[in-house]
Design a protein around this motif. Structure first.
Motif, PDB file in Angstrom:
ATOM      1  N   HIS A 104       0.700  -1.298   0.028  1.00 33.30           N
ATOM      2  CA  HIS A 104      -0.009   0.106  -0.069  1.00 33.30           C
ATOM      3  C   HIS A 104       0.705   1.348  -0.183  1.00 33.30           C
ATOM      4  CE1 HIS A 104      -2.579   3.117   2.019  1.00 33.30           C
ATOM      5  NE2 HIS A 104      -3.426   2.495   1.184  1.00 33.30           N
ATOM      6  N   VAL A 105       0.748   2.176  -0.921  1.00 28.53           N
ATOM      7  CA  VAL A 105       1.524   3.404  -1.157  1.00 28.53           C
ATOM      8  C   VAL A 105       0.448   4.283  -0.215  1.00 28.53           C
ATOM      9  CG1 VAL A 105       2.291   5.338  -2.685  1.00 28.53           C
ATOM     10  CG2 VAL A 105       2.214   2.839  -3.250  1.00 28.53           C
ATOM     11  N   LEU A 106      -0.483   4.793  -0.632  1.00 30.57           N
ATOM     12  CA  LEU A 106      -1.430   5.743   0.135  1.00 30.57           C
ATOM     13  C   LEU A 106      -2.926   5.489  -0.257  1.00 30.57           C
ATOM     14  CD1 LEU A 106      -1.323   9.148  -1.605  1.00 30.57           C
ATOM     15  CD2 LEU A 106      -0.335   7.459  -2.750  1.00 30.57           C
ATOM     16  N   ASP A 107      -3.729   6.424   0.501  1.00 30.21           N
ATOM     17  CA  ASP A 107      -5.162   6.233  -0.249  1.00 30.21           C
ATOM     18  C   ASP A 107      -5.458   7.278  -1.211  1.00 30.21           C
ATOM     19  OD1 ASP A 107      -5.846   4.018   1.543  1.00 30.21           O
ATOM     20  OD2 ASP A 107      -6.575   5.204   3.047  1.00 30.21           O
ATOM     21  N   TYR A 108      -6.171   7.156  -1.885  1.00 28.84           N
ATOM     22  CA  TYR A 108      -6.933   8.161  -2.808  1.00 28.84           C
ATOM     23  C   TYR A 108      -8.169   8.590  -2.211  1.00 28.84           C
ATOM     24  CZ  TYR A 108      -8.028  10.341  -7.286  1.00 28.84           C
ATOM     25  OH  TYR A 108      -8.321  11.323  -8.200  1.00 28.84           O
ATOM     26  N   ILE A 109      -7.823  10.021  -1.584  1.00 25.80           N
ATOM     27  CA  ILE A 109      -8.832  10.751  -0.873  1.00 25.80           C
ATOM     28  C   ILE A 109      -9.803  11.774  -1.642  1.00 25.80           C
ATOM     29  CG2 ILE A 109      -9.083  12.506   1.055  1.00 25.80           C
ATOM     30  CD1 ILE A 109      -7.958   9.733   1.725  1.00 25.80           C
ATOM     31  N   GLY A 110     -10.808  12.017  -1.500  1.00 23.53           N
ATOM     32  CA  GLY A 110     -11.683  12.870  -2.279  1.00 23.53           C
ATOM     33  C   GLY A 110     -13.289  12.889  -1.620  1.00 23.53           C
ATOM     34  N   GLN A 111     -13.972  13.644  -2.356  1.00 21.32           N
ATOM     35  CA  GLN A 111     -15.598  13.551  -2.143  1.00 21.32           C
ATOM     36  C   GLN A 111     -16.088  12.149  -2.418  1.00 21.32           C
ATOM     37  OE1 GLN A 111     -16.399  17.505  -3.630  1.00 21.32           O
ATOM     38  NE2 GLN A 111     -16.212  18.591  -1.766  1.00 21.32           N
ATOM     39  N   VAL A 112     -16.934  11.892  -1.906  1.00 21.62           N
ATOM     40  CA  VAL A 112     -17.676  10.474  -2.165  1.00 21.62           C
ATOM     41  C   VAL A 112     -18.980  10.888  -2.619  1.00 21.62           C
ATOM     42  CG1 VAL A 112     -18.398   8.378  -1.380  1.00 21.62           C
ATOM     43  CG2 VAL A 112     -16.324   8.976  -0.655  1.00 21.62           C
ATOM     44  N   HIS A 113     -19.272  10.313  -3.893  1.00 19.98           N
ATOM     45  CA  HIS A 113     -20.646  10.605  -4.507  1.00 19.98           C
ATOM     46  C   HIS A 113     -21.313   9.412  -4.962  1.00 19.98           C
ATOM     47  CE1 HIS A 113     -20.018  15.049  -5.052  1.00 19.98           C
ATOM     48  NE2 HIS A 113     -18.625  14.694  -5.190  1.00 19.98           N
ATOM     49  N   LEU A 114     -22.559   9.399  -5.215  1.00 13.92           N
ATOM     50  CA  LEU A 114     -23.254   8.455  -6.054  1.00 13.92           C
ATOM     51  C   LEU A 114     -23.082   8.685  -7.391  1.00 13.92           C
ATOM     52  CD1 LEU A 114     -26.801   8.339  -4.061  1.00 13.92           C
ATOM     53  CD2 LEU A 114     -24.875   6.371  -4.227  1.00 13.92           C
ATOM     54  N   ALA A 115     -23.094   7.781  -8.192  1.00 13.21           N
ATOM     55  CA  ALA A 115     -22.707   7.914  -9.852  1.00 13.21           C
ATOM     56  C   ALA A 115     -23.939   9.128 -10.210  1.00 13.21           C
ATOM     57  CB  ALA A 115     -23.135   6.652 -10.446  1.00 13.21           C
ATOM     58  N   ALA A 116     -25.015   9.270  -9.772  1.00 18.17           N
ATOM     59  CA  ALA A 116     -26.244  10.185 -10.449  1.00 18.17           C
ATOM     60  C   ALA A 116     -25.814  11.372  -9.940  1.00 18.17           C
ATOM     61  CB  ALA A 116     -27.517   9.588  -9.771  1.00 18.17           C
ATOM     62  N   THR A 117     -24.892  11.706  -9.066  1.00 13.59           N
ATOM     63  CA  THR A 117     -24.787  13.016  -8.681  1.00 13.59           C
ATOM     64  C   THR A 117     -23.278  13.382  -8.702  1.00 13.59           C
ATOM     65  OG1 THR A 117     -24.060  12.491  -6.284  1.00 13.59           O
ATOM     66  CG2 THR A 117     -26.265  13.087  -6.448  1.00 13.59           C
ATOM     67  N   ALA A 118     -22.374  12.643  -9.415  1.00  9.17           N
ATOM     68  CA  ALA A 118     -21.240  12.866  -9.725  1.00  9.17           C
ATOM     69  C   ALA A 118     -20.714  13.998 -10.833  1.00  9.17           C
ATOM     70  CB  ALA A 118     -20.300  11.501 -10.174  1.00  9.17           C
ATOM     71  N   SER A 119     -19.509  14.456 -10.659  1.00  7.04           N
ATOM     72  CA  SER A 119     -19.480  15.599 -11.852  1.00  7.04           C
ATOM     73  C   SER A 119     -19.194  14.790 -13.187  1.00  7.04           C
ATOM     74  CB  SER A 119     -18.027  16.136 -11.504  1.00  7.04           C
ATOM     75  OG  SER A 119     -17.818  16.966 -12.620  1.00  7.04           O
ATOM     76  N   THR A 120     -19.551  15.420 -14.173  1.00  5.56           N
ATOM     77  CA  THR A 120     -19.504  14.919 -15.602  1.00  5.56           C
ATOM     78  C   THR A 120     -18.246  15.504 -16.295  1.00  5.56           C
ATOM     79  OG1 THR A 120     -20.859  16.561 -16.577  1.00  5.56           O
ATOM     80  CG2 THR A 120     -21.912  14.398 -15.866  1.00  5.56           C
ATOM     81  N   THR A 121     -17.566  16.171 -15.603  1.00  9.91           N
ATOM     82  CA  THR A 121     -16.398  16.986 -16.323  1.00  9.91           C
ATOM     83  C   THR A 121     -14.996  16.851 -15.402  1.00  9.91           C
ATOM     84  OG1 THR A 121     -16.488  19.207 -15.270  1.00  9.91           O
ATOM     85  CG2 THR A 121     -17.784  18.949 -17.192  1.00  9.91           C
ATOM     86  N   SER A 122     -15.129  16.098 -14.305  1.00 10.83           N
ATOM     87  CA  SER A 122     -14.007  16.062 -13.355  1.00 10.83           C
ATOM     88  C   SER A 122     -12.987  15.057 -14.032  1.00 10.83           C
ATOM     89  CB  SER A 122     -14.230  15.613 -12.071  1.00 10.83           C
ATOM     90  OG  SER A 122     -13.095  15.465 -11.378  1.00 10.83           O
ATOM     91  N   ASP A 123     -11.667  15.321 -14.202  1.00  5.98           N
ATOM     92  CA  ASP A 123     -10.559  14.121 -14.507  1.00  5.98           C
ATOM     93  C   ASP A 123     -10.223  13.341 -13.204  1.00  5.98           C
ATOM     94  OD1 ASP A 123     -10.854  14.761 -17.289  1.00  5.98           O
ATOM     95  OD2 ASP A 123      -9.264  16.033 -17.133  1.00  5.98           O
ATOM     96  N   TYR A 124     -10.706  13.769 -12.052  1.00  4.70           N
ATOM     97  CA  TYR A 124     -10.260  12.766 -10.792  1.00  4.70           C
ATOM     98  C   TYR A 124     -11.122  12.014 -10.159  1.00  4.70           C
ATOM     99  CZ  TYR A 124      -6.897  16.952 -11.367  1.00  4.70           C
ATOM    100  OH  TYR A 124      -5.905  17.600 -11.863  1.00  4.70           O
ATOM    101  N   ILE A 125     -12.126  11.398 -10.922  1.00  4.02           N
ATOM    102  CA  ILE A 125     -12.999  10.496 -10.451  1.00  4.02           C
ATOM    103  C   ILE A 125     -12.638   8.946 -10.722  1.00  4.02           C
ATOM    104  CG2 ILE A 125     -15.396   9.618 -10.684  1.00  4.02           C
ATOM    105  CD1 ILE A 125     -16.268  12.292 -11.558  1.00  4.02           C
ATOM    106  N   LEU A 126     -12.769   8.456  -9.427  1.00  2.00           N
ATOM    107  CA  LEU A 126     -12.633   6.941  -9.417  1.00  2.00           C
ATOM    108  C   LEU A 126     -13.734   6.217  -8.920  1.00  2.00           C
ATOM    109  CD1 LEU A 126      -8.799   6.586  -8.041  1.00  2.00           C
ATOM    110  CD2 LEU A 126      -9.484   6.448 -10.155  1.00  2.00           C
ATOM    111  N   SER A 127     -14.076   5.337  -9.386  1.00  2.00           N
ATOM    112  CA  SER A 127     -15.262   4.425  -9.208  1.00  2.00           C
ATOM    113  C   SER A 127     -14.778   3.525  -8.075  1.00  2.00           C
ATOM    114  CB  SER A 127     -15.948   3.825 -10.185  1.00  2.00           C
ATOM    115  OG  SER A 127     -17.072   2.983 -10.022  1.00  2.00           O
ATOM    116  N   PHE A 128     -15.504   3.283  -7.157  1.00  2.00           N
ATOM    117  CA  PHE A 128     -15.482   2.304  -6.080  1.00  2.00           C
ATOM    118  C   PHE A 128     -15.615   1.042  -6.599  1.00  2.00           C
ATOM    119  CE2 PHE A 128     -15.325   5.625  -2.729  1.00  2.00           C
ATOM    120  CZ  PHE A 128     -14.275   5.175  -1.847  1.00  2.00           C
ATOM    121  N   ASP A 129     -16.958   0.904  -7.200  1.00  2.00           N
ATOM    122  CA  ASP A 129     -17.394  -0.355  -7.979  1.00  2.00           C
ATOM    123  C   ASP A 129     -18.661  -0.172  -8.556  1.00  2.00           C
ATOM    124  OD1 ASP A 129     -19.586  -1.074  -5.967  1.00  2.00           O
ATOM    125  OD2 ASP A 129     -17.970  -1.703  -4.446  1.00  2.00           O
TER     126      ASP A 129
END
Length: 103
Positions: free
Chosen positions: A2-27
């Motif tokens: 483990h190197v580090l955790d990816y930290i950010g704001q957690v969202h549901l797919a329906a409310t996530a930004s459509t323009t952000s380049d920093y989104i990772l899907s949990f599953d």
């Protein structure tokens, strides 16, 4: 490793930004994602390996914290040891580049 955790704001797919380049899907099951565009850590600066390295040296992976039980997005060494000063590189995946019209 483990190197580090990816930290950010957690969202549901329906409310996530459509323009952000920093989104990772949990599953795909929960529909949750983490977006580091507005709040994050060093993990948001990990670049795609293309044009930088022959292959990725880290990968993003969802895991459950053994102490707290929280589900987190981690950055993990993908194979060989990473040397001091070496850039961390991951594969963004074909979907990332396709969505931007680059493949």
């Amino acid at each position: 490793m483990h190197v580090l955790d990816y930290i950010g704001q957690v969202h549901l797919a329906a409310t996530a930004s459509t323009t952000s380049d920093y989104i990772l899907s949990f599953d795909r099951v929960t529909g949750l994602s983490v977006d580091a565009a507005q709040a994050g850590n060093e993990g948001r600066f990990i670049n795609d390996f293309r044009g930088v390295a022959a292959k990725p040296n880290v990968e993003f992976e969802t895991y459950r914290d053994a102490k707290t039980g929280e589900v987190k997005m981690g950055v993990w060494v993908g194979g060989k040891e990473i040397r001091k000063g070496e850039e961390l590189c991951v594969s963004y995946g074909k979907g990332f580049w396709k969505e931007r019209g680059l493949i």
